[in-house]
Design an enzyme around this catalytic site. Structure first.
Site, PDB file in Angstrom:
ATOM      1  N   ARG A 225      18.898  -9.008  35.210  1.00 49.46           N
ATOM      2  CA  ARG A 225      18.405  -8.782  33.849  1.00 49.46           C
ATOM      3  C   ARG A 225      16.982  -8.243  33.930  1.00 49.46           C
ATOM      4  NH1 ARG A 225      14.662 -11.663  34.397  1.00 49.46           N
ATOM      5  NH2 ARG A 225      13.852 -10.916  32.419  1.00 49.46           N
TER       6      ARG A 225
ATOM      7  N   GLN B  53      14.345 -17.582  30.053  1.00 53.55           N
ATOM      8  CA  GLN B  53      13.796 -16.774  31.149  1.00 53.55           C
ATOM      9  C   GLN B  53      12.348 -17.163  31.461  1.00 53.55           C
ATOM     10  OE1 GLN B  53      15.486 -15.677  28.529  1.00 53.55           O
ATOM     11  NE2 GLN B  53      16.612 -13.798  28.913  1.00 53.55           N
TER      12      GLN B  53
ATOM     13  N   ASP C 193      11.681  -3.336  26.415  1.00 53.42           N
ATOM     14  CA  ASP C 193      13.015  -2.836  26.773  1.00 53.42           C
ATOM     15  C   ASP C 193      13.236  -1.406  26.301  1.00 53.42           C
ATOM     16  OD1 ASP C 193      13.336  -5.939  26.673  1.00 53.42           O
ATOM     17  OD2 ASP C 193      14.938  -5.121  27.923  1.00 53.42           O
TER      18      ASP C 193
HETATM   19  O1  MRU Z   1      17.471 -10.344  28.050  1.00 60.04           O
HETATM   20  P1  MRU Z   1      16.565 -10.021  29.207  1.00 60.04           P
HETATM   21  O2  MRU Z   1      16.209 -11.199  30.018  1.00 60.04           O
HETATM   22  O3  MRU Z   1      17.093  -8.865  30.009  1.00 60.04           O
HETATM   23  O4  MRU Z   1      15.240  -9.526  28.481  1.00 60.04           O
HETATM   24  C1  MRU Z   1      14.181  -9.060  29.277  1.00 60.04           C
HETATM   25  C2  MRU Z   1      12.976  -8.721  28.512  1.00 60.04           C
HETATM   26  O5  MRU Z   1      12.946  -8.773  27.295  1.00 60.04           O
HETATM   27  C3  MRU Z   1      11.801  -8.209  29.293  1.00 60.04           C
HETATM   28  O6  MRU Z   1      10.599  -8.543  28.662  1.00 60.04           O
HETATM   29  C4  MRU Z   1      11.889  -6.680  29.409  1.00 60.04           C
HETATM   30  O7  MRU Z   1      13.139  -6.304  29.884  1.00 60.04           O
HETATM   31  C5  MRU Z   1      10.850  -6.119  30.279  1.00 60.04           C
HETATM   32  S1  MRU Z   1      11.122  -6.538  31.955  1.00 60.04           S
HETATM   33  C6  MRU Z   1       9.958  -5.810  32.914  1.00 60.04           C
END
Ligand code: MRU
Length: 349
Positions: free
Chosen positions: A47, A197, A238
């Site tokens: 992820r 996370q 993202d």
């Molecule tokens: O749902 P996830 O854990 O994939 O979400 C990740 C995030 O929101 C991070 O902040 C983003 O991907 C940036 S990672 C360098």
């Protein structure tokens, strides 16, 4: 402690750290084809925007690797189909479709080569995407670390660290570099409901680097900011649009509004692969809605909500550009006016 990379690549498979098990278990899973990779992305075994881009690139290579026929047009068709299939694994982070597009372009531009050579080109491009992200993260870290002063207390959400990228991180990379530079500061990590996370991965990564770390529930951020404890906020992204509106983990918008209200800097750290050249406004960012089980139980273990309760589970939110103090990229800081300055940096590439 040796830096653990989220993904290791081989010619016939990739091995990824199963991030759903962190930090209590360091378990690896092997992916041998595009279905394994898509499943790992959907289940969030891997992820984080750049990391799913890298996994997607290897997934595309693994998906065409076993193509048997000598029909070039069918090979190209298969490449396009596998890329489309993988792109659907998670919709919000643009890095996934960006990486798939880069790899597909490489294959199409080399159409005249043999199928064997095209498979090789795809593999090398996936490796390049991962190695390039390693360089980009270091550069973002160097630019961003200059924003951290001694005694700063910073806040972050979700995990924008090594596990979310090729091994170093975006927002966390800034903290890592500031620490390497000898700066004395501390970081508060939002736990990041529902999949935690922040509690599971960010606090683990920060502690490995011996950064003073404090874990809080997401709902505690407001009062800590009001009390003047938090001095700066650093988050990942993202997808960033041409206007500077951006999507990140659900709860980021709360922090962005709080930062504006309480007049503290709010920085978004992301590589140029996170900027979507095709989107003008945050309204157009597709938001992933996930399964209700993530909310009705505590990390899939203990059921907490009554059966039949209505649930909504958006995995990301969108923050307005006007809430961002600066974007930290591998090319340096982007400051307002974003509508002009984002285009300038993107077109200078
Ligand atoms: O749902 P996830 O854990 O994939 O979400 C990740 C995030 O929101 C991070 O902040 C983003 O991907 C940036 S990672 C360098």
């Amino acid at each position: 402690m040796k830096n653990i990379l989220p993904l290791a690549y081989f010619k016939d498979h990739i091995k990824i750290v199963d991030q759903t098990k962190l930090p209590l278990e360091l378990k690896y899973v092997s992916c041998r084809n595009e279905r394994d990779v898509s499943d790992a992305i959907k289940k969030m075994k891997i992820r984080g925007a750049p990391a799913i881009g890298i996994a997607g690139a290897f997934g595309l290579y693994l998906g065409i690797r076993n193509f048997k026929s000598t029909d070039k047009d069918r090979f190209i068709k298969r490449t396009v189909e596998v890329a489309e299939y993988l792109a659907e694994s998670r919709p919000t982070a643009v890095n996934l479709s960006w990486a798939l597009e880069e790899l597909k372009k490489k294959v199409l531009h080399n159409y005249r080569r043999s199928i064997g050579e095209l498979k090789d080109i795809a593999y090398k491009e996936a490796v390049h995407i991962m190695q390039d992200d390693q360089k980009r993260c270091r550069l973002m870290g160097a630019f961003g670390a200059k924003l951290i002063k001694n005694k700063d207390v910073c806040l972050t959400i979700c995990n924008a660290g090594g596990m979310a990228t090729s091994g170093y991180g975006t927002a966390l990379g800034v903290f890592f570099k500031a620490k390497e530079d000898g700066r004395k500061f501390e970081v508060f990590a939002c736990e990041t409901r529902p999949l935690l996370q922040g509690a599971r991965i960010t606090s683990w990564e920060l502690m490995q680097k011996k950064i003073k770390t404090t874990l809080i529930c997401d709902s505690m951020a407001a009062s800590l900011i009001k009390r003047g404890i938090i001095k700066k906020i650093f988050v990942g992204a993202d997808r960033i649009t041409l206007s500077g509106d951006f999507a990140n983990k659900i709860g980021t918008y709360n922090l962005a509004v709080l930062a504006k209200f309480h007049n503290i800097p709010f920085y978004v750290v992301a590589p140029l692969s996170t900027f979507d050249k095709n989107l003008k406004s945050g309204k157009d960012i597709p938001i992933e809605f996930r399964n209700k089980d993530e909310i009705t139980s505590l990390y899939f273990k203990k059921r907490i909500a009554p059966p039949g309760v209505r649930v909504v589970n958006p995995a990301f939110d969108v923050s307005d550009a006007k809430l961002v103090s600066a974007f930290v990229t591998e090319k340096g800081l982007i400051k307002p006016p974003y509508k002009i300055n984002i285009r300038k940096i993107i077109h200078a590439q």
